[in-house]
Enzyme design. Structure first.
Site, PDB file in Angstrom:
ATOM      1  N   ASP A  78       0.849  -1.195   0.000  1.00 40.31           N
ATOM      2  CA  ASP A  78       0.000   0.000   0.000  1.00 40.31           C
ATOM      3  C   ASP A  78       0.886   1.247   0.000  1.00 40.31           C
ATOM      4  O   ASP A  78       2.096   1.147   0.172  1.00 40.31           O
ATOM      5  CB  ASP A  78      -0.947   0.006   1.210  1.00 40.31           C
ATOM      6  CG  ASP A  78      -0.231  -0.421   2.467  1.00 40.31           C
ATOM      7  OD1 ASP A  78       0.961  -0.088   2.611  1.00 40.31           O
ATOM      8  OD2 ASP A  78      -0.844  -1.094   3.313  1.00 40.31           O
ATOM      9  N   ASP A  80       1.543   4.908   1.703  1.00 45.65           N
ATOM     10  CA  ASP A  80       1.240   5.812   2.816  1.00 45.65           C
ATOM     11  C   ASP A  80       1.864   7.175   2.549  1.00 45.65           C
ATOM     12  O   ASP A  80       2.955   7.271   1.993  1.00 45.65           O
ATOM     13  CB  ASP A  80       1.802   5.244   4.124  1.00 45.65           C
ATOM     14  CG  ASP A  80       1.122   3.932   4.493  1.00 45.65           C
ATOM     15  OD1 ASP A  80      -0.028   3.737   4.064  1.00 45.65           O
ATOM     16  OD2 ASP A  80       1.742   3.114   5.183  1.00 45.65           O
ATOM     17  N   ASP A 158       9.982   3.654  13.357  1.00 50.17           N
ATOM     18  CA  ASP A 158      10.680   2.557  14.031  1.00 50.17           C
ATOM     19  C   ASP A 158      12.093   2.294  13.499  1.00 50.17           C
ATOM     20  O   ASP A 158      13.074   2.485  14.204  1.00 50.17           O
ATOM     21  CB  ASP A 158       9.829   1.268  14.051  1.00 50.17           C
ATOM     22  CG  ASP A 158       9.203   0.900  12.718  1.00 50.17           C
ATOM     23  OD1 ASP A 158       9.505   1.568  11.718  1.00 50.17           O
ATOM     24  OD2 ASP A 158       8.424  -0.080  12.670  1.00 50.17           O
TER      25      ASP A 158
HETATM   26  P1  ATP Z   1       4.287  -3.188   5.406  1.00 54.37           P
HETATM   27  O1  ATP Z   1       4.957  -3.456   4.111  1.00 54.37           O
HETATM   28  O2  ATP Z   1       4.132  -4.383   6.220  1.00 54.37           O
HETATM   29  O3  ATP Z   1       3.027  -2.364   5.292  1.00 54.37           O
HETATM   30  P2  ATP Z   1       5.291  -0.835   6.666  1.00 54.37           P
HETATM   31  O4  ATP Z   1       6.668  -0.431   7.066  1.00 54.37           O
HETATM   32  O5  ATP Z   1       4.613  -0.002   5.629  1.00 54.37           O
HETATM   33  O6  ATP Z   1       5.365  -2.336   6.220  1.00 54.37           O
HETATM   34  P3  ATP Z   1       3.070  -0.179   8.308  1.00 54.37           P
HETATM   35  O7  ATP Z   1       2.535  -0.878   9.482  1.00 54.37           O
HETATM   36  O8  ATP Z   1       2.228  -0.025   7.089  1.00 54.37           O
HETATM   37  O9  ATP Z   1       4.432  -0.903   7.957  1.00 54.37           O
HETATM   38  O10 ATP Z   1       3.542   1.253   8.821  1.00 54.37           O
HETATM   39  C1  ATP Z   1       3.894   2.323   7.955  1.00 54.37           C
HETATM   40  C2  ATP Z   1       5.066   3.080   8.562  1.00 54.37           C
HETATM   41  O11 ATP Z   1       4.684   3.654   9.826  1.00 54.37           O
HETATM   42  C3  ATP Z   1       6.301   2.258   8.866  1.00 54.37           C
HETATM   43  O12 ATP Z   1       7.121   2.095   7.733  1.00 54.37           O
HETATM   44  C4  ATP Z   1       6.963   3.049   9.957  1.00 54.37           C
HETATM   45  O13 ATP Z   1       7.660   4.138   9.425  1.00 54.37           O
HETATM   46  C5  ATP Z   1       5.776   3.587  10.740  1.00 54.37           C
HETATM   47  N1  ATP Z   1       5.403   2.690  11.846  1.00 54.37           N
HETATM   48  C6  ATP Z   1       4.476   1.694  11.806  1.00 54.37           C
HETATM   49  N2  ATP Z   1       4.390   1.087  12.994  1.00 54.37           N
HETATM   50  C7  ATP Z   1       5.246   1.707  13.809  1.00 54.37           C
HETATM   51  C8  ATP Z   1       5.602   1.527  15.180  1.00 54.37           C
HETATM   52  N3  ATP Z   1       5.036   0.596  15.922  1.00 54.37           N
HETATM   53  N4  ATP Z   1       6.529   2.376  15.695  1.00 54.37           N
HETATM   54  C9  ATP Z   1       7.101   3.340  14.935  1.00 54.37           C
HETATM   55  N5  ATP Z   1       6.814   3.546  13.653  1.00 54.37           N
HETATM   56  C10 ATP Z   1       5.903   2.737  13.083  1.00 54.37           C
HETATM   57 MG    MG Z   2       2.559  -0.205   4.941  1.00 51.54          MG
END
Ligand code: ATP
Ligand code: MG
Length: 464
Positions: A78, A80, A158
């Site tokens: 997705d 963001d 994170d």
């Molecule tokens: P995925 O491919 O699984 O979606 P993602 O990194 O995009 O991986 P998301 O859960 O969609 O994970 O979160 C989007 C972003 O928000 C992350 O890349 C990170 O920068 C931030 N983020 C998400 N969860 C946390 C957390 N628990 N603590 C700090 N930052 C977070």
């Molecule tokens: Mg994501």
């Protein structure tokens, strides 16, 4: 301006004054010519949102997993967006948006099936924040809605590789945390003090494992060191949130690698204590690994996977163990088995809130294992048309491959399932045997009655 507003403004001003002055970080700007992200691989809807925010004089960036995945050459799940616009301002710019979330206030822009998540830049926690915007309980973030600038936003994420920003204004990538270097070296590094950041949000322990497993990353030593020590922190996370994280493990296509890492860092026991206990049993490791390997393969072939099936695999051995115990305590086999499913699911529920619908599927998949032993008359046909047949059948084959003495039964079902023309004959043979067995049983019972015997020599009802 009303007196109340003026008063609030003054309080806000003094609170701001008390905050330590921020150390500014110079970001590394990687111009378009030096990175691989092209607009062709960005969702047109995400581009639309970025441009509209940009044209309304807000800063707007793609951020997080999508930038990371694009740079690694993967298709993002997705897209963001992070922006300087406040949620209400985003809401006003997009008719097709809605504001969601209490812990994190976000705007969702809805384009049919695709949802673009837009978050306002947030800052780190500080003591002076308003309770209604930010809340920490025992070092853990429970609400996080204090807005800041892009630098604040970058350092509260994170991992460094999750903190890269694609700027729609000039198509550059903005890097405040040396994420680009880490990405090149396939390193997963926590931003800030890892121990403190795991305490703030223990789900980051699972996220570290998920990214390491999915992207084959090396966890940097300082990020890795506290994981084993802090695995217990997962007990503070709500079981509903943990369930969502476990679902992500299954859906990434790297569930086997992730399972091994969860074992290595003692995190699996926090999520599935009953299964962890059963791992000491012969072949249970292999049993789970085989199921996860097959699930990963299915996803690679663009097939679907069933989380209910994988949960059934995880819980199968604990259920069988509990069922044996219940039988030893005098319960009839079916009652013991049914009761054990309930007990094991109940215990699992304390760690992960498995939704009721999925619990029902798991129950059915497990209970159908008993039905496989009844192959006479119309029974196998009825089983074949059961909505959970395929998942139950897969579990049956897995059991046969991993040490349970049901090879003959599994082979019968493979033949029955795959060879439509052989079915009638197969059922006829089994039905004859069934009648034969039944009359033998009747005779035995009659003889027993004659001899006034109370010996328990009943035939096993199932192969479990
Ligand atoms: P995925 O491919 O699984 O979606 P993602 O990194 O995009 O991986 P998301 O859960 O969609 O994970 O979160 C989007 C972003 O928000 C992350 O890349 C990170 O920068 C931030 N983020 C998400 N969860 C946390 C957390 N628990 N603590 C700090 N930052 C977070
Ligand atoms: Mg994501």
């Amino acid at each position: 301006m009303s007196i109340i507003k003026l008063f609030k403004g003054l309080i806000h001003h003094f609170k701001k004054e008390k905050r330590p002055t921020k150390k500014t970080i110079q970001p590394v700007i990687i111009p378009r010519s030096e990175h691989t992200i092209s607009r062709n691989v960005i969702s047109p809807n995400a581009l639309k949102v970025l441009y509209r925010l940009h044209n309304a004089n807000y800063s707007a960036y793609l951020v997080g997993g999508c930038v990371r995945d694009l740079l690694l050459g993967f298709r993002p799940k997705d897209f963001d967006i992070a922006t300087s616009a406040r949620p209400e301002e985003v809401r006003q710019l997009f008719k097709n948006s809605r504001l969601i979330g209490k812990r994190f206030r976000l705007a969702h822009i809805v384009f049919g099936k695709e949802i673009i998540e837009v978050a306002t830049f947030r800052t780190h926690h500080h003591e002076n924040a308003n309770e209604k915007d930010a809340r920490m309980v025992k070092g853990m973030i429970v609400r996080d809605n204090v807005y800041g600038d892009i630098e604040d936003d970058a350092t509260r994420r994170d991992f460094t590789i999750n903190s890269l920003y694609y700027n729609i204004a000039d198509f550059s990538v903005v890097d405040y945390t040396k994420g680009m270097d880490d990405l090149k070296h396939k390193q997963l590094r926590m931003i800030g003090d890892p121990e403190k950041r795991y305490h703030e949000d223990p789900v980051r322990l699972l996220r570290a494992i998920r990214f390491a497993g999915k992207l084959s990353l090396i966890i940097s030593p300082e990020t890795e060191e506290p994981i084993l020590r802090l695995s217990y922190l997962l007990q503070q996370v709500s079981p509903a949130r943990l369930f969502q994280e476990v679902l992500k493990f299954f859906r990434e296509g790297a569930s086997l690698a992730t399972f091994k890492l969860l074992q290595k860092y003692h995190l699996f026991a926090q999520l599935f204590p009953e299964t962890q206990h059963a791992l000491h049993q012969q072949d249970t490791f292999h049993f789970i690994e085989k199921a996860l390997h097959d699930a990963d393969l299915r996803l690679k072939q663009d097939k679907t996977i069933s989380p209910a099936f994988l949960f059934s695999v995880f819980l199968w051995r604990p259920i069988v163990q509990a069922s044996k115990k219940a039988e030893d305590a005098g319960h009839p086999p079916y009652v013991a088995f049914e009761k054990s499913i309930r007990t094991v699911l109940h215990a699992q529920h304390a760690r992960l809130t498995i939704p009721r619908l999925m619990t029902q599927l798991i129950r059915e998949i497990c209970l159908l294992q008993l039905q496989f032993t009844y192959r006479h008359d119309s029974k196998p046909y009825r089983l074949l048309s059961h909505p959970r047949f395929r998942a139950a059948y897969d579990l049956l084959l897995l059991r046969a491959e991993c040490g349970e003495p049901i090879r003959e039964l599994a082979d019968w079902w493979i033949q029955f399932y795959s060879n439509e023309h052989a079915r009638e004959e197969m059922v006829k043979t089994i039905s004859k045997e069934h009648i034969h067995k039944k009359s033998r049983r009747k005779n035995r019972r009659r003889n027993r009655f004659r001899n006034h015997s109370v010996l328990n020599n009943s035939e096993p009802e199932s192969n479990i």
